[in-house]
Write an enzyme that holds these catalytic residues in place. Structure first.
Site, PDB file in Angstrom:
ATOM      1  N   GLU A  91     -30.365 -27.356  30.119  1.00 47.75           N
ATOM      2  CA  GLU A  91     -30.104 -26.551  31.315  1.00 47.75           C
ATOM      3  C   GLU A  91     -29.025 -27.184  32.195  1.00 47.75           C
ATOM      4  O   GLU A  91     -28.210 -26.480  32.789  1.00 47.75           O
ATOM      5  CB  GLU A  91     -31.382 -26.387  32.156  1.00 47.75           C
ATOM      6  CG  GLU A  91     -32.507 -25.610  31.477  1.00 47.75           C
ATOM      7  CD  GLU A  91     -33.427 -26.492  30.644  1.00 47.75           C
ATOM      8  OE1 GLU A  91     -33.007 -27.598  30.221  1.00 47.75           O
ATOM      9  OE2 GLU A  91     -34.575 -26.083  30.404  1.00 47.75           O
ATOM     10  N   LYS A 144     -26.532 -29.128  31.287  1.00 53.92           N
ATOM     11  CA  LYS A 144     -25.201 -28.936  30.678  1.00 53.92           C
ATOM     12  C   LYS A 144     -24.638 -27.576  31.096  1.00 53.92           C
ATOM     13  O   LYS A 144     -23.510 -27.465  31.562  1.00 53.92           O
ATOM     14  CB  LYS A 144     -25.332 -29.012  29.154  1.00 53.92           C
ATOM     15  CG  LYS A 144     -24.073 -28.650  28.409  1.00 53.92           C
ATOM     16  CD  LYS A 144     -24.360 -28.415  26.930  1.00 53.92           C
ATOM     17  CE  LYS A 144     -23.127 -27.973  26.191  1.00 53.92           C
ATOM     18  NZ  LYS A 144     -22.065 -28.989  26.171  1.00 53.92           N
ATOM     19  N   LYS A 198     -18.635 -47.040  26.654  1.00 50.15           N
ATOM     20  CA  LYS A 198     -19.991 -46.997  26.128  1.00 50.15           C
ATOM     21  C   LYS A 198     -20.962 -47.858  26.904  1.00 50.15           C
ATOM     22  O   LYS A 198     -20.645 -48.989  27.280  1.00 50.15           O
ATOM     23  CB  LYS A 198     -19.989 -47.436  24.669  1.00 50.15           C
ATOM     24  CG  LYS A 198     -19.600 -46.289  23.793  1.00 50.15           C
ATOM     25  CD  LYS A 198     -19.709 -46.598  22.337  1.00 50.15           C
ATOM     26  CE  LYS A 198     -19.166 -45.435  21.565  1.00 50.15           C
ATOM     27  NZ  LYS A 198     -20.201 -44.562  21.036  1.00 50.15           N
ATOM     28  N   ILE A 228      -4.322 -36.944  10.048  1.00 50.34           N
ATOM     29  CA  ILE A 228      -5.574 -37.694   9.911  1.00 50.34           C
ATOM     30  C   ILE A 228      -6.675 -36.887   9.226  1.00 50.34           C
ATOM     31  O   ILE A 228      -7.697 -37.427   8.824  1.00 50.34           O
ATOM     32  CB  ILE A 228      -6.024 -38.226  11.289  1.00 50.34           C
ATOM     33  CG1 ILE A 228      -4.903 -39.046  11.928  1.00 50.34           C
ATOM     34  CG2 ILE A 228      -7.263 -39.089  11.188  1.00 50.34           C
ATOM     35  CD1 ILE A 228      -4.373 -40.194  11.075  1.00 50.34           C
ATOM     36  N   TRP A 253     -23.741 -42.923  13.674  1.00 54.04           N
ATOM     37  CA  TRP A 253     -23.865 -41.661  14.410  1.00 54.04           C
ATOM     38  C   TRP A 253     -25.098 -40.857  14.007  1.00 54.04           C
ATOM     39  O   TRP A 253     -25.171 -39.657  14.211  1.00 54.04           O
ATOM     40  CB  TRP A 253     -22.561 -40.834  14.264  1.00 54.04           C
ATOM     41  CG  TRP A 253     -21.407 -41.484  14.986  1.00 54.04           C
ATOM     42  CD1 TRP A 253     -21.478 -42.565  15.824  1.00 54.04           C
ATOM     43  CD2 TRP A 253     -20.019 -41.113  14.958  1.00 54.04           C
ATOM     44  NE1 TRP A 253     -20.225 -42.888  16.301  1.00 54.04           N
ATOM     45  CE2 TRP A 253     -19.312 -42.008  15.785  1.00 54.04           C
ATOM     46  CE3 TRP A 253     -19.305 -40.102  14.300  1.00 54.04           C
ATOM     47  CZ2 TRP A 253     -17.925 -41.941  15.981  1.00 54.04           C
ATOM     48  CZ3 TRP A 253     -17.920 -40.030  14.501  1.00 54.04           C
ATOM     49  CH2 TRP A 253     -17.258 -40.939  15.327  1.00 54.04           C
ATOM     50  N   HIS A 255      -9.330 -44.748   8.545  1.00 56.27           N
ATOM     51  CA  HIS A 255      -8.859 -44.360   9.880  1.00 56.27           C
ATOM     52  C   HIS A 255      -9.868 -44.804  10.921  1.00 56.27           C
ATOM     53  O   HIS A 255     -11.075 -44.704  10.719  1.00 56.27           O
ATOM     54  CB  HIS A 255      -8.662 -42.845   9.955  1.00 56.27           C
ATOM     55  CG  HIS A 255      -8.545 -42.346  11.366  1.00 56.27           C
ATOM     56  ND1 HIS A 255      -7.436 -42.592  12.134  1.00 56.27           N
ATOM     57  CD2 HIS A 255      -9.412 -41.670  12.152  1.00 56.27           C
ATOM     58  CE1 HIS A 255      -7.639 -42.069  13.344  1.00 56.27           C
ATOM     59  NE2 HIS A 255      -8.819 -41.509  13.372  1.00 56.27           N
ATOM     60  N   CYS A 298     -10.434 -44.747  15.391  1.00 56.00           N
ATOM     61  CA  CYS A 298      -9.851 -44.190  16.606  1.00 56.00           C
ATOM     62  C   CYS A 298      -9.595 -45.247  17.671  1.00 56.00           C
ATOM     63  O   CYS A 298      -8.558 -45.263  18.292  1.00 56.00           O
ATOM     64  CB  CYS A 298     -10.737 -43.128  17.193  1.00 56.00           C
ATOM     65  SG  CYS A 298     -11.294 -41.939  15.995  1.00 56.00           S
ATOM     66  N   HIS A 302      -5.304 -36.251  22.022  1.00 55.27           N
ATOM     67  CA  HIS A 302      -6.321 -35.836  22.995  1.00 55.27           C
ATOM     68  C   HIS A 302      -5.729 -35.001  24.112  1.00 55.27           C
ATOM     69  O   HIS A 302      -6.447 -34.537  24.994  1.00 55.27           O
ATOM     70  CB  HIS A 302      -7.044 -37.065  23.549  1.00 55.27           C
ATOM     71  CG  HIS A 302      -7.672 -37.877  22.455  1.00 55.27           C
ATOM     72  ND1 HIS A 302      -6.994 -38.908  21.840  1.00 55.27           N
ATOM     73  CD2 HIS A 302      -8.857 -37.771  21.830  1.00 55.27           C
ATOM     74  CE1 HIS A 302      -7.772 -39.407  20.893  1.00 55.27           C
ATOM     75  NE2 HIS A 302      -8.898 -38.742  20.864  1.00 55.27           N
TER      76      HIS A 302
HETATM   77  N1  GLN Z   1     -10.752 -37.075   9.391  1.00 57.08           N
HETATM   78  C1  GLN Z   1     -11.313 -36.826  10.666  1.00 57.08           C
HETATM   79  C2  GLN Z   1     -10.540 -35.733  11.384  1.00 57.08           C
HETATM   80  O1  GLN Z   1      -9.371 -35.664  11.232  1.00 57.08           O
HETATM   81  C3  GLN Z   1     -11.321 -38.083  11.524  1.00 57.08           C
HETATM   82  C4  GLN Z   1     -11.968 -37.850  12.852  1.00 57.08           C
HETATM   83  C5  GLN Z   1     -12.166 -39.109  13.688  1.00 57.08           C
HETATM   84  O2  GLN Z   1     -11.481 -40.084  13.539  1.00 57.08           O
HETATM   85  N2  GLN Z   1     -13.078 -39.094  14.616  1.00 57.08           N
HETATM   86  O3  GLN Z   1     -11.084 -34.949  12.118  1.00 57.08           O
HETATM   87 ZN    ZN Z   2      -9.853 -40.714  14.937  1.00 64.40          ZN
END
Ligand code: GLN
Ligand code: ZN
Length: 773
Positions: A16, A18, A118, A446, A576, A656, A658, A709
């Site tokens: 609620e 949110k 975090k 990516i 996760w 990869h 982030c 982003h």
């Molecule tokens: N391969 C994923 C994407 O491109 C990687 C996402 C991530 O790094 N959180 O969405």
């Molecule tokens: Zn990423």
């Protein structure tokens, strides 16, 4: 023995808060409507706790956005850029609050949000307090008093919760040079003292000061800050009873500091640091004092039922030494990190009754705390609740759903050889150069492309059954083909299939692996109004069949260019999810790694020559204490290597990540031995690359050349500048050109424009380097 709770989830059992927050931001509801929803959630939470039999119920654990931000407002730590919003208009407090949380952009007003990071080693994010030299504090928000009064009116004498003053300072950031944040304690304390005095005068009996900073590595200065802070508080406010909580780990070398604080009770987290209890019970000074000990026996960060036998034995061990009067029973930490209510999981096709019976969410955990407190000191063996609990624990223990001998046997057979590629990187690089025929500064993305409403609808309709699998797959194939044509057109060197079939990079794999279940309402707050619904790993993990090969092979068959296979790595899948607590996390990760390894090998067999295994969560798994890092990093890196090492030298493995604050663990990043790593560095203008340069990072790197982003389209020149910067520290033949993360949150037009510029930048750089060399 007193049962109490440290904090309850704030978003409401149906999210609620949110919804109300987001409506308020969109301007569709006003301040009163938002506050009304907030009040209803608080009242409901208090009622739920009272009904569950919790004797001491918290207040001020609620927050419209974040409790650290609430604390900044309580003590008036409002960074200067927001002062123009102060202007004495007290009814604007909410605007100020959300401007600090989210930034504000109206008319010619444009103020950035506070930084977010975090909360310890959880997936909750808080807003980082900002401190300047000679920072002044003064009481600003009275939220804690208002919530205490509100509960009082409902007939509940609550235990107000405050973020403790020392941890509050430890969580902040010095924005100026020339001072140390903990030295601000003397400026800060008068505000805390005035709040505590006022709570006492309004009749508060207990107050909870959260000091999880006590489970971190502290220096002498920081330890002194704890001692002097609580000394001053005690002297100034002798009447109120103070509970200091230290959760998320054991006190270890801070034990003496914690036990010597002049407070009335100390809370410890038994689930994360079981050895911490023994240490306290051996501490003469503590044992001989009259202080109470609050035992955090019920795990506030997981979804499994508590084992009453184990807990009662632990509690009684403590009771034998301290007596039951000196004990309090609680969850290990605030229940903020648990989903709300298991009773809402009604669909037996999603969560079978057998597995559901092993679980407890926040509401159920309250029941566990109350039951444990009631059972202690009784002849519990024949108690009905106890017997039901033990039956559930036993059923989980032996369930064939959980235990797959073949999986365990395979994991037991892992040898050092399984972590190693056939040959070392320099040798592989030569072969890959020959086979893959990539140009200098190869370009790639990516993985994901914009997830339009159309695509989301497709997946939703398939799930609901209003779209046949056949039609769904046809549409996905069309999306893949058109994205391939589009990438070829742009001139990208290594293509991706676009991840259109994936909702979430962990959920997608969880749904295909055995040993995972999903909930319908198991939402947990991640930050502000954002909630996540982590999968639950309940049993041995196995891959019943290939998970991505069909789509990757289809994509590769439809392009002359290389198309990358795209997988989520074992550590990220673990990190996760809610993870089973009946075996070490390492064992679970290795099982996932073996499943990913099989997928990698199958991709290679299907003709995929470049395979990316994403590990964005590897860094956030680092333990709170530095001395525990080595062990974690070793198995996390091994798990990645296990998943990647089954292929031939010619197959190029990418990874990869982030967040690229790799300074402290760069050797481990190198030890992952991925042929190519793509990372996020654009926001820091490539500063983060320094770690790689200093370390002489041996393998290939794609430092993201633009920030995905933001919808902003970067210019060619900007990206060339970043690449030239990168070239100063990375040999040309090792440098890749790519954005800094997946593009799924972006829209198509800006994505196309940005990638077009990125390819131009790569081309121009190639020309200029080829000319000069
Ligand atoms: N391969 C994923 C994407 O491109 C990687 C996402 C991530 O790094 N959180 O969405
Ligand atoms: Zn990423």
């Amino acid at each position: 023995m007193l049962s109490h709770n440290l904090g309850y989830p704030r978003v409401g059992s149906h999210r609620e808060l949110k919804k109300a927050d987001e409506q308020f931001w969109a301007g569709t509801i006003g301040k009163d409507a938002l506050q009304k929803v907030a009040r209803q959630i608080r009242h409901q939470n208090w009622e739920t706790q009272r009904e569950a039999g919790i004797e001491l119920i918290p207040s001020n654990d609620f927050s419209l956005y974040d409790h650290v931000l609430d604390t900044s407002l309580m003590v008036g730590a409002i960074p200067e850029r927001y002062h123009q919003l102060l202007d004495g208009k007290s009814n604007k407090e909410l605007d100020l609050y959300f401007a600090m949380a989210r930034g504000i952009q109206v008319g010619n007003l444009d103020i950035k949000a506070m930084e977010m990071t975090k909360w310890f080693d959880t997936n909750y994010h808080y807003l980082v307090p900002e401190f300047v030299k000679n920072q002044k504090f003064s009481r600003y928000s009275d939220k804690v008093l208002l919530e205490f009064e509100d509960a009082l009116q409902k007939g509940i004498l609550t235990k107000p919760v405050l973020l403790g003053p020392v941890t509050y300072l430890l969580l902040g950031k010095e924005k100026d040079e020339g001072f140390v944040k903990t030295d601000l304690i003397d400026n800060l304390l008068p505000v805390y003292i005035s709040v505590l005095k006022e709570l006492a005068s309004r009749g508060a009996d207990w107050v909870q000061l959260d000091e999880p900073g006590l489970v971190l590595d502290l220096n002498d200065n920081e330890r002194l800050a704890f001692q002097s802070a609580y000394q001053q508080i005690r002297e100034a406010v002798p009447k109120i009873r103070i509970l200091v909580t230290a959760y998320f780990g054991a006190l270890e070398d801070n034990l003496a500091v914690a036990t010597s604080l002049p407070v009335d009770a100390l809370h410890i987290d038994i689930t994360r640091g079981p050895e911490g209890l023994a240490a306290i019970l051996e501490d003469r000074a503590f044992v001989e004092s009259t202080k109470k000990l609050s035992l955090g026996v019920v795990d506030g960060r997981n979804i499994w039922k508590n084992d009453y036998k184990k807990s009662l034995e632990t509690i009684e061990k403590a009771a034998n030494i301290l007596g039951t009067d000196r004990l309090m029973i609680a969850p290990s930490c605030s229940l903020l990190h648990s989903p709300h209510d298991l009773d809402l999981e009604k669909d037996e096709a999603v969560l079978t009754p057998e597995i559901k019976n092993w679980m407890a969410f926040a509401k159920q955990k309250l029941g566990e705390v109350a039951a444990l407190s009631k059972l202690t000191g009784t002849d519990w063996c024949s108690d009905e609740a106890y017997l039901a609990n033990q039956e559930a624990i036993a059923s989980r223990h032996v369930s064939t759903l959980i235990h797959k001998p073949t999986v365990k046997e395979r994991a037991a057979r892992i040898t050092e050889k399984d972590f190693e590629r056939l040959n070392a990187f320099p040798f592989r690089q030569k072969i890959q150069l020959e086979k893959l025929k990539l140009p200098l500064f190869p370009s790639t993305t990516i993985g994901s492309f914009p997830q339009t409403d159309d695509i989301r609808q497709l997946r939703a309709r398939l799930k609901k059954g209003t779209l046949t699998l056949e039609d769904y797959e046809k549409r996905i194939r069309e999306e893949i083909i058109s994205s391939l044509r589009w990438q070829e057109d742009l001139g990208i060197d290594v293509l991706v299939h676009g991840e259109f079939e994936r909702n979430d990079m962990v959920e997608y794999f969880g749904e295909k692996l055995s040993g995972f279940v999903f909930t319908q309402n198991g939402w947990v707050q991640s930050y502000g109004s954002r909630c996540v619904k982590p999968p639950v790993i309940y049993g041995d993990v196995e891959r019943p069949e290939p998970m991505t090969v069909k789509w990757s092979a289809f994509a590769q068959a439809n392009s002359e260019k290389l198309v990358k296979g795209m997988l989520t790595g074992p550590v990220t899948i673990l990190q996760w999810s809610f993870v089973r607590d009946d075996q070490p996390r390492k064992d679970t990760t290795f099982q996932i790694a073996l499943a990913i390894r099989d997928e990698v090998i199958d991709l290679e067999k299907a003709g995929i020559k470049v395979i990316q295994i994403d590990e964005p969560a590897i860094r956030e798994g680092l333990p709170l204490r530095k001395r525990a890092w080595g062990n974690y990093v070793k198995w996390a890196v091994d798990a990645f290597r296990l998943s990647a090492a089954g292929v031939a030298d010619r197959t190029q493995i990418h990874t990869h990540m982030c967040y690229s604050e790799f300074n402290d663990i760069i050797d481990s990043i190198a030890a992952m031995d991925a042929d190519v790593i793509t990372i996020e560095t654009s926001r820091s203008q490539m500063e983060l690359l320094d770690a790689f340069a200093r370390f002489n990072y041996p393998n290939e790197i794609g430092p993201g050349v633009y920030d995905i982003h933001s919808p902003r389209v970067p210019t060619v020149d900007e990206m060339i500048l970043l690449l030239e910067k990168a070239l100063k520290v990375i040999p040309a033949r090792n440098l890749w050109v790519n954005p800094d993360c997946g593009l799924k949150t972006r829209k198509w037009p800006e994505t196309e424009a940005a990638l077009r510029n990125m390819i131009s930048a790569a081309n121009l750089l190639r020309e200029s380097v080829e000319v000069t060399s």
